[in-house]
Design an enzyme around this catalytic site. Structure first.
Site, mmCIF file in Angstrom:
data_model
loop_
_atom_site.group_PDB
_atom_site.id
_atom_site.type_symbol
_atom_site.label_atom_id
_atom_site.label_comp_id
_atom_site.label_asym_id
_atom_site.label_seq_id
_atom_site.Cartn_x
_atom_site.Cartn_y
_atom_site.Cartn_z
ATOM 1 C CB ALA A 43 -27.139 -22.057 -9.722
ATOM 2 C CD GLU A 129 -19.189 -29.228 -31.025
ATOM 3 O OE1 GLU A 129 -17.971 -29.391 -31.131
ATOM 4 O OE2 GLU A 129 -19.903 -28.809 -31.964
ATOM 5 C CB VAL A 132 -23.204 -23.912 -33.683
ATOM 6 C CG1 VAL A 132 -23.676 -23.925 -35.137
ATOM 7 C CG2 VAL A 132 -22.666 -22.543 -33.312
ATOM 8 N N GLY A 134 -27.067 -27.920 -32.069
ATOM 9 C CA GLY A 134 -27.433 -28.946 -31.080
ATOM 10 C C GLY A 134 -26.397 -30.046 -30.960
ATOM 11 C CB ILE A 136 -24.352 -31.357 -35.527
ATOM 12 C CG1 ILE A 136 -25.740 -31.850 -35.943
ATOM 13 C CG2 ILE A 136 -23.344 -31.542 -36.644
ATOM 14 C CD1 ILE A 136 -26.337 -31.071 -37.117
ATOM 15 N N GLY A 187 -39.597 -27.734 -26.278
ATOM 16 C CA GLY A 187 -38.337 -27.220 -25.712
ATOM 17 C C GLY A 187 -37.338 -26.769 -26.767
ATOM 18 C CD GLU A 190 -32.743 -20.004 -27.956
ATOM 19 O OE1 GLU A 190 -32.262 -19.486 -26.942
ATOM 20 O OE2 GLU A 190 -32.457 -21.160 -28.321
ATOM 21 C CE LYS A 205 -28.465 -22.268 -32.664
ATOM 22 N NZ LYS A 205 -29.774 -22.884 -32.909
HETATM 23 P P1 NAP Z 1 -34.408 -22.854 -19.999
HETATM 24 O O1 NAP Z 1 -35.141 -24.126 -20.150
HETATM 25 O O2 NAP Z 1 -35.148 -21.586 -19.931
HETATM 26 O O3 NAP Z 1 -33.520 -23.007 -18.662
HETATM 27 C C1 NAP Z 1 -32.824 -21.948 -18.070
HETATM 28 C C2 NAP Z 1 -32.380 -22.392 -16.691
HETATM 29 O O4 NAP Z 1 -31.579 -21.365 -16.135
HETATM 30 C C3 NAP Z 1 -33.546 -22.616 -15.716
HETATM 31 O O5 NAP Z 1 -33.268 -23.750 -14.920
HETATM 32 C C4 NAP Z 1 -33.544 -21.364 -14.848
HETATM 33 O O6 NAP Z 1 -33.991 -21.588 -13.541
HETATM 34 C C5 NAP Z 1 -32.052 -21.073 -14.812
HETATM 35 N N1 NAP Z 1 -31.753 -19.679 -14.524
HETATM 36 C C6 NAP Z 1 -32.134 -18.585 -15.226
HETATM 37 N N2 NAP Z 1 -31.634 -17.471 -14.656
HETATM 38 C C7 NAP Z 1 -30.919 -17.892 -13.587
HETATM 39 C C8 NAP Z 1 -30.141 -17.211 -12.591
HETATM 40 N N3 NAP Z 1 -30.021 -15.886 -12.577
HETATM 41 N N4 NAP Z 1 -29.534 -17.952 -11.638
HETATM 42 C C9 NAP Z 1 -29.648 -19.301 -11.639
HETATM 43 N N5 NAP Z 1 -30.353 -19.999 -12.563
HETATM 44 C C10 NAP Z 1 -30.972 -19.281 -13.512
HETATM 45 O O7 NAP Z 1 -33.312 -22.680 -21.135
HETATM 46 P P2 NAP Z 1 -32.626 -23.826 -22.006
HETATM 47 O O8 NAP Z 1 -33.495 -24.151 -23.163
HETATM 48 O O9 NAP Z 1 -32.160 -24.919 -21.119
HETATM 49 O O10 NAP Z 1 -31.380 -23.031 -22.638
HETATM 50 C C11 NAP Z 1 -30.203 -22.811 -21.906
HETATM 51 C C12 NAP Z 1 -29.115 -22.326 -22.862
HETATM 52 O O11 NAP Z 1 -28.864 -23.330 -23.827
HETATM 53 C C13 NAP Z 1 -29.475 -21.071 -23.661
HETATM 54 O O12 NAP Z 1 -28.315 -20.314 -23.845
HETATM 55 C C14 NAP Z 1 -29.956 -21.635 -24.971
HETATM 56 O O13 NAP Z 1 -29.804 -20.720 -26.051
HETATM 57 C C15 NAP Z 1 -29.015 -22.791 -25.126
HETATM 58 N N6 NAP Z 1 -29.471 -23.854 -26.010
HETATM 59 C C16 NAP Z 1 -30.717 -24.351 -25.871
HETATM 60 C C17 NAP Z 1 -31.118 -25.394 -26.688
HETATM 61 C C18 NAP Z 1 -32.489 -25.983 -26.588
HETATM 62 O O14 NAP Z 1 -32.837 -26.770 -27.479
HETATM 63 N N7 NAP Z 1 -33.268 -25.666 -25.586
HETATM 64 C C19 NAP Z 1 -30.240 -25.911 -27.635
HETATM 65 C C20 NAP Z 1 -28.947 -25.359 -27.746
HETATM 66 C C21 NAP Z 1 -28.580 -24.339 -26.917
HETATM 67 P P3 NAP Z 1 -35.502 -22.059 -13.233
HETATM 68 O O15 NAP Z 1 -35.568 -23.477 -13.737
HETATM 69 O O16 NAP Z 1 -35.642 -21.976 -11.769
HETATM 70 O O17 NAP Z 1 -36.385 -21.119 -14.002
HETATM 71 N N1 HSE Z 2 -33.928 -22.341 -30.263
HETATM 72 C C1 HSE Z 2 -32.856 -23.064 -30.845
HETATM 73 C C2 HSE Z 2 -33.348 -23.736 -32.109
HETATM 74 C C3 HSE Z 2 -32.339 -24.078 -29.867
HETATM 75 O O1 HSE Z 2 -34.561 -23.808 -32.323
HETATM 76 O O2 HSE Z 2 -32.521 -24.172 -32.905
HETATM 77 C C4 HSE Z 2 -31.078 -24.766 -30.338
HETATM 78 O O3 HSE Z 2 -30.004 -23.899 -30.378
#
Ligand code: NAP
Ligand code: HSE
Length: 434
Positions: A43, A129, A132, A134, A136, A187, A190, A205
């Site tokens: 989705a 996992e 917190v 990434g 690790i 990327g 947040e 975290k």
């Molecule tokens: P992102 O790039 O903004 O991606 C979010 C995705 O969710 C997009 O594909 C978006 O769709 C989809 N989405 C949002 N609302 C939705 C809904 N209501 N129904 C269906 N799809 C929906 O975010 P991300 O960086 O991948 O982060 C995702 C999670 O991982 C977050 O909780 C973040 O804190 C965590 N995280 C991120 C990282 C990092 O380095 N980025 C590291 C560790 C953890 P569209 O593509 O169509 O907009």
């Molecule tokens: N925004 C977060 C960071 C992503 O910069 O560490 C990984 O959790």
């Protein structure tokens, strides 16, 4: 070979990383696990959005319920972020008895207890996992590797965006706003990035790590949080001259009395001789002190598509194995242990301090400031007034000995009121890791 059908909600940075990694290493994983992962639905929010990762069109939907409620989906990955729809996604899947993998630390911080209780009630599991540090494997390390240890201290550089910004400010003299824009492009950040730079992501975290280390769920409201907005090039420069590097550090320290714990996030002066001072760019590190193992360090990429995907794959593997062997609760998401602990208010926590202030360039100012520190019984370990700044206003830098935060903050508030002090003094805590 047996297969577990996977549904992913969210195809952004992390979701696309998981998809690509499964394409690349899915067969290898299956041979290692004896069970395969088959992606059957994804989705996203906007089906028309241009994407670098080409998901098969037939797997895509814009309705997350079509993923979670599809009877063919056995296992759900929540990768959308946020705490509203994500909570609904996770609860819906758990209520259907489906295990869930999430990377969402904000969600866990806000609703962890409710979600863990739901997993238990519906006889399934929640894996996190990737929430917190990434790539690790620190959650696995705390829950399994160090199960036989008490954890008197744990320090984490757990926000890749802040570490990236502080590193480039230090090494290149880069400007805060420019580097933040780069972190967003890469990327790491947040949405919105305030979660990173104001310290809240690191607090989510650190709270999760503190909860696992001390066996009581830490309420995010009890965590003292300061971000990096106020850290200037001058602080980085003078800290460097004193032999320190500024890092945004999550600190979890057992205080006197076994069930009282410091849980905080703030910019910290780390001695250059300590290994955490060399953790640069988007890398994260968690330094764990166990009463049996001693000191241990975990280092790796803390943010971005592939490192986070690696952690999600690890959880998907555990979930697939648990489904295969029918051991859904072999390692429950969170188990309270020992006593019901409490987080100590920051005012009670003892630290050392770096203090920088701009003062009027006239005789007697240093003595006035020193008198206030003296009256508060705070020892001064060094004072620097850099040469070449003669004029109306000059910088004054103090290194202070141990004092409680309550006493130090009160003394600084008094100092800030002196007419000779220009602007707000900057106070950064110093960690010695003793
Ligand atoms: P992102 O790039 O903004 O991606 C979010 C995705 O969710 C997009 O594909 C978006 O769709 C989809 N989405 C949002 N609302 C939705 C809904 N209501 N129904 C269906 N799809 C929906 O975010 P991300 O960086 O991948 O982060 C995702 C999670 O991982 C977050 O909780 C973040 O804190 C965590 N995280 C991120 C990282 C990092 O380095 N980025 C590291 C560790 C953890 P569209 O593509 O169509 O907009
Ligand atoms: N925004 C977060 C960071 C992503 O910069 O560490 C990984 O959790």
């Amino acid at each position: 070979m047996q297969h577990v059908n996977l549904g992913i909600v969210g195809g952004g940075t992390v979701g696309s990383g998981v998809y690509e990694a499964l394409q690349r290493n899915g067969t290898l994983m299956a041979s290692r696990l004896g069970v395969g992962l088959k992606l059957v639905r994804i989705a996203v929010r906007d089906l028309k959005k241009a994407r670098a990762t080409k998901f098969p069109r037939e797997l895509l939907t814009a309705d997350w319920r079509e993923v979670v409620c599809d009877p063919d989906v056995h296992l759900v990955a929540e990768l959308i972020g946020g705490t509203t729809t994500a909570r609904e996604v996770v609860l819906t899947a758990l209520k259907l008895g489906k295990p869930v993998v999430t990377a969402n630390k904000a969600l866990l911080s806000a609703h962890g207890e409710e979600l863990f209780a739901a997993a238990e009630k519906y006889g399934t599991n929640l894996y996190y996992e990737a929430s917190v540090a990434g790539g690790i494997p620190i959650i696995k390390a705390l829950r399994e590797g160090f199960v036989g240890n008490r954890i008197p201290a744990l320090y984490g550089i757990v926000n890749g965006t802040c570490n990236y910004i502080l590193t480039r400010m230090k090494l290149e003299g880069a400007n805060f706003a420019d580097v933040l824009a780069d972190a967003q492009k890469l990327g790491y950040a947040e949405t919105p990035p305030d979660l990173d730079i104001d310290g809240h992501d690191a607090a989510h975290k650190t709270g999760i790590l503190a909860s696992l280390a001390h066996g009581f769920w830490v309420n995010p409201k009890d965590i003292h949080v300061e971000g990096i907005r106020h850290i200037s090039a001058l602080d980085i420069k003078y800290a460097g001259e004193l032999g320190y590097t500024i890092k945004l550090l999550g600190t979890v320290k057992q205080l006197a009395g076994r069930c009282r714990v410091q849980v905080s996030v703030y910019p910290t002066l780390v001695p250059n001789s300590h290994v955490l001072a060399s953790v640069n760019h988007s890398f994260n590190a968690v330094f764990v002190r166990g009463d049996v193992v001693g000191d241990a360090l975990f280092y790796g990429r803390g943010a971005g598509k592939d490192p986070t995907a690696s952690a999600v794959l690890s959880d998907l593997a555990d979930a697939a194995l648990d489904l295969k062997t029918g051991t859904k609760n072999r390692i429950p998401p969170f188990s309270p242990h020992e006593c019901a602990g409490t987080v100590a208010p920051i005012e009670e926590v003892v630290s050392r301090y770096f203090v920088r202030m701009d003062v009027a360039d006239k005789p007697g100012v240093l003595a006035m400031v020193a008198t206030i520190f003296g009256a508060a019984n705070i020892g001064i370990s060094s004072v620097i007034q850099p040469e070449g700044h003669e004029g109306n206003v000059v910088p004054l830098i103090f290194m202070l000995h141990d004092a409680t935060n309550g006493v130090a903050m009160k003394a600084l508030a008094q100092i800030a009121k002196l007419p000779a002090i220009k602007g707000r003094p900057v106070m950064i805590r110093v960690e010695t890791f003793e």
